[in-house]
Motif scaffolding. Sequence first.
Motif, mmCIF file in Angstrom:
data_model
loop_
_atom_site.group_PDB
_atom_site.id
_atom_site.type_symbol
_atom_site.label_atom_id
_atom_site.label_comp_id
_atom_site.label_asym_id
_atom_site.label_seq_id
_atom_site.Cartn_x
_atom_site.Cartn_y
_atom_site.Cartn_z
ATOM 1 N N ARG A 52 0.813 -1.226 0.000
ATOM 2 C CA ARG A 52 0.000 0.000 0.000
ATOM 3 C C ARG A 52 0.846 1.275 0.000
ATOM 4 N N GLU A 53 1.641 1.448 1.044
ATOM 5 C CA GLU A 53 2.401 2.690 1.193
ATOM 6 C C GLU A 53 3.489 2.822 0.142
ATOM 7 N N ARG A 57 3.760 6.023 -2.403
ATOM 8 C CA ARG A 57 5.011 6.806 -2.454
ATOM 9 C C ARG A 57 5.617 6.776 -3.856
#
Length: 367
Positions: A52-53, A57
């Motif tokens: 997800r992150e 990013r």
Amino acid sequence: MDSNSLKRLREWFKKNAAELPWRPADLDTLRDPYAVWISETMLQQTQVATVREYFIRWMKRFPDIETLAKASEEEVFKYWQGLGYYSRARNILKTAKAVTLEERSSDRVHKKTLPSTRKELEALPGIGAYTAGAILSLAHHQREAILDGNLVRIFSRLYALDFLPTDSRDSADAYWNYAREVADSPKAYMHNEALMELGRTMCKVKNPDCASCPLQNACRAHLENRTAEFPPAKKHLQKDWHGTVLIVESADHKILAVHGGQKFFKNQFTLPHFESPRNATAGLPAQAERYIDADKVQSVENIGKFRHSITVHKMECDVLYIRLNKKAPAPTSSETKWVRRESARDFFANSFSLKALERLLHRTDKP
């Protein structure tokens, strides 16, 4: 899989689809091929919660394939750091550069986008049958099949298949044929993604939630109370590897980084390392002289061990901290680089080197 089962699968997915940064709220909408490509590549061998992150990013820094193609390998590795399997990141960059460098006059090339046929996609670095199918299915709504670990597990249980696609060519064909049946529909994109979601959240390796599964009435393994038998166990070949990692620090507080010639990191900067026995003798190892002049060594200290895994390799490494009595020499080739100690954490893009560095940086704050 019959039409009734597929209908139940679609209805289940519409109600239970998780909110993911790469998944639009409208499940029927066409998607950005670039975003599909990046997310599916990140998801290989990596849990959704982890990706997800990283995906968010990545897309902020590289919002399109043209921006990505202009990036350096070092920067791409930095944004990939922690996902492992760095060949995936390297192939992503190679593909981005290949697509943007093409000079044919088609609309696709003019717009600098990924191709829209399986043959063209699979010709690009790092894009195999699964990723190509995902791009064509989710981004273009083509009737293209996918087959990943989730679908293998589901098909094995649905049809009580006591073999794996890796067993033989015929075994792989059998699984792909089931995948093509699912994809032979205008709703192929939804069937494919729904099965991936089902495998991730419900038809798990252990303790599957068969009672809530939309396919329970069609699943042979469930109906015969044999779910635990499928898919059959895969034989893993584990290889133990013991090595020594060198943290070489010059008198002006720079750390040595090497590029190439390393067993596990041939195409990126890493700390020098080599295979070694578990009970190595004290002092400067002979292999270290490949990187440094022994006459410039001020001290050698074993500052700990760490464990790491790369593919099938289970690794245990000693960390040697070597201080030199001279300033960092000027690099004689692109294969070596001296990095200021305070910048080392940001410079190295692989967790292998970072684990070794932590042994030094946590040991003392003094140079």
